[in-house]
Design a protein around this motif. Structure first.
Motif, PDB file in Angstrom:
ATOM      1  N   ALA A  38      -1.966  -4.684  -4.608  1.00 48.80           N
ATOM      2  CA  ALA A  38      -1.567  -3.341  -4.201  1.00 48.80           C
ATOM      3  C   ALA A  38      -2.742  -2.384  -4.158  1.00 48.80           C
ATOM      4  N   GLY A  39      -2.594  -1.344  -3.327  1.00 50.59           N
ATOM      5  CA  GLY A  39      -3.592  -0.288  -3.222  1.00 50.59           C
ATOM      6  C   GLY A  39      -2.942   1.006  -2.789  1.00 50.59           C
ATOM      7  N   CYS A  40      -3.759   2.042  -2.530  1.00 49.49           N
ATOM      8  CA  CYS A  40      -3.179   3.346  -2.171  1.00 49.49           C
ATOM      9  C   CYS A  40      -4.082   4.111  -1.215  1.00 49.49           C
ATOM     10  N   ILE A  41      -3.452   4.957  -0.427  1.00 45.45           N
ATOM     11  CA  ILE A  41      -4.111   5.847   0.542  1.00 45.45           C
ATOM     12  C   ILE A  41      -3.636   7.266   0.261  1.00 45.45           C
ATOM     13  N   ILE A  42      -4.568   8.240   0.264  1.00 43.59           N
ATOM     14  CA  ILE A  42      -4.223   9.615  -0.139  1.00 43.59           C
ATOM     15  C   ILE A  42      -4.880  10.600   0.816  1.00 43.59           C
ATOM     16  N   THR A  43      -4.143  11.627   1.223  1.00 46.72           N
ATOM     17  CA  THR A  43      -4.706  12.680   2.072  1.00 46.72           C
ATOM     18  C   THR A  43      -4.294  14.048   1.543  1.00 46.72           C
ATOM     19  N   GLY A  44      -5.050  15.074   1.954  1.00 45.24           N
ATOM     20  CA  GLY A  44      -4.692  16.435   1.560  1.00 45.24           C
ATOM     21  C   GLY A  44      -5.807  17.404   1.908  1.00 45.24           C
ATOM     22  N   PRO A  62     -10.869  -4.562  -6.653  1.00 44.36           N
ATOM     23  CA  PRO A  62     -11.859  -3.480  -6.720  1.00 44.36           C
ATOM     24  C   PRO A  62     -11.673  -2.475  -5.580  1.00 44.36           C
ATOM     25  N   GLN A  63     -11.908  -1.215  -5.879  1.00 44.79           N
ATOM     26  CA  GLN A  63     -11.916  -0.151  -4.878  1.00 44.79           C
ATOM     27  C   GLN A  63     -10.684  -0.211  -3.979  1.00 44.79           C
ATOM     28  N   ALA A  64      -9.523  -0.225  -4.607  1.00 51.48           N
ATOM     29  CA  ALA A  64      -8.256  -0.363  -3.880  1.00 51.48           C
ATOM     30  C   ALA A  64      -7.638   0.985  -3.534  1.00 51.48           C
ATOM     31  N   ASP A  65      -8.469   2.032  -3.470  1.00 50.61           N
ATOM     32  CA  ASP A  65      -7.961   3.347  -3.094  1.00 50.61           C
ATOM     33  C   ASP A  65      -8.885   3.963  -2.057  1.00 50.61           C
ATOM     34  N   ALA A  66      -8.302   4.756  -1.170  1.00 52.90           N
ATOM     35  CA  ALA A  66      -9.088   5.471  -0.161  1.00 52.90           C
ATOM     36  C   ALA A  66      -8.377   6.778   0.137  1.00 52.90           C
ATOM     37  N   GLY A  67      -9.156   7.780   0.566  1.00 53.27           N
ATOM     38  CA  GLY A  67      -8.525   9.061   0.854  1.00 53.27           C
ATOM     39  C   GLY A  67      -9.438  10.008   1.595  1.00 53.27           C
ATOM     40  N   TRP A  68      -8.870  11.127   1.987  1.00 51.28           N
ATOM     41  CA  TRP A  68      -9.624  12.202   2.639  1.00 51.28           C
ATOM     42  C   TRP A  68      -9.048  13.539   2.217  1.00 51.28           C
ATOM     43  N   VAL A 109       0.853  -1.181   0.000  1.00 46.83           N
ATOM     44  CA  VAL A 109       0.000   0.000   0.000  1.00 46.83           C
ATOM     45  C   VAL A 109       0.889   1.231   0.000  1.00 46.83           C
ATOM     46  N   LEU A 110       0.727   2.066  -1.008  1.00 53.88           N
ATOM     47  CA  LEU A 110       1.433   3.344  -1.074  1.00 53.88           C
ATOM     48  C   LEU A 110       0.526   4.425  -0.499  1.00 53.88           C
ATOM     49  N   GLY A 111       1.060   5.226   0.402  1.00 51.26           N
ATOM     50  CA  GLY A 111       0.318   6.337   0.959  1.00 51.26           C
ATOM     51  C   GLY A 111       1.003   7.644   0.620  1.00 51.26           C
ATOM     52  N   THR A 112       0.215   8.664   0.247  1.00 52.22           N
ATOM     53  CA  THR A 112       0.823   9.936  -0.129  1.00 52.22           C
ATOM     54  C   THR A 112      -0.083  11.108   0.216  1.00 52.22           C
TER      55      THR A 112
END
Length: 239
Positions: free
Chosen positions: A131-137, A162-168, A90-93
């Motif tokens: 793999a998936g990803c997490i994003i904030t900003g 499916p739906q392998a991304d999440a963020g705020w 999981v990549l987070g950025t």
């Protein structure tokens, strides 16, 4: 519906790479959101580890070890060992200027440096992993960043469920970020749901791949293709 499940993540491992521009002695909003996914995975038996990439000296480049190409130091090879030991990445950025961080770009470039290698089946080395990803900003760009990151990861060989991304994100412009004051964004149901679905879908896909012994062959083996086995591809007309 009770939400109960017979799932067990025992034997699975996950690596979370936090691409914040802050070192680990500073608060990371991205880490705070990633920790929700880590908690879900650990509650289901997955061994999870998180690294803050800003803590490391990662040389620029697309070769496995940039010390072989003139750089005095390069911590990436040791990180890559952890990448290859993990079933889930999981990549987070954070978002900067509408895009993923420079450290996230560098991480993807360094992952790319190993993408030509093969596994025991003759497939590219990231096959059989998910793999998936997490994003904030506090500005728009979650879907833009996710689109870029997930494309990059699947192109390298990862399976993206499916739906392998999440963020705020908060309001556009300067303002509080995720977790500020101990409350900002923490009760956002959209983010909570997407983070939960992402974690579970990554675990389900990783378990399926583990049970299957990896991603199936034939038709995707680099060494076989180079040896002249073309898996039913028709001969070119000019031959």
């Amino acid at each position: 519906m009770t939400g109960e499940t017979q799932f067990s993540g025992q034997g699975l491992s996950a690596l979370f790479l936090n691409c914040s521009l802050k070192r680990s002695d500073q608060q990371s909003h991205t880490q705070l959101l990633m920790d929700n996914a880590i908690t879900i995975m650990e509650a289901n038996g997955v061994a999870a580890q998180s690294l803050r990439l800003a803590d490391y000296d990662i040389a620029p480049g697309v070769q496995p070890d940039m010390r072989d190409h003139g750089w005095d130091a390069d911590d990436w090879p040791a990180i890559q060992e952890k990448v290859l030991a993990a079933d889930i990445l999981v990549l987070g950025t954070p978002i900067w200027l509408g895009d993923k961080s420079s450290i996230c770009t560098r991480a993807i470039e360094r992952l790319y440096g190993y993408s030509g290698e093969t596994n025991a089946r003759g497939q590219y080395v990231y096959y059989g992993r998910t793999a998936g990803c997490i994003i904030t900003g506090n500005e728009d760009g979650i879907k833009h960043c996710a689109m870029n990151m997930l494309y990059s990861l699947q192109h390298l060989g990862y399976v993206v469920p499916p739906q392998a991304d999440a963020g705020w994100i908060g309001e556009a412009g300067p303002g509080p970020s995720y977790g500020d004051d101990g409350k900002v964004g923490l009760d956002n149901d959209f983010t909570r749901r997407n983070t939960t679905f992402m974690a579970w879908n990554l675990m389900h896909m990783a378990a399926m791949l583990k049970q299957a012994g990896g991603y199936p062959t034939p038709g995707n083996q680099k060494d076989a293709w180079e040896a002249g086995i073309h898996f039913d591809h028709p001969n070119p007309e000019y031959r």
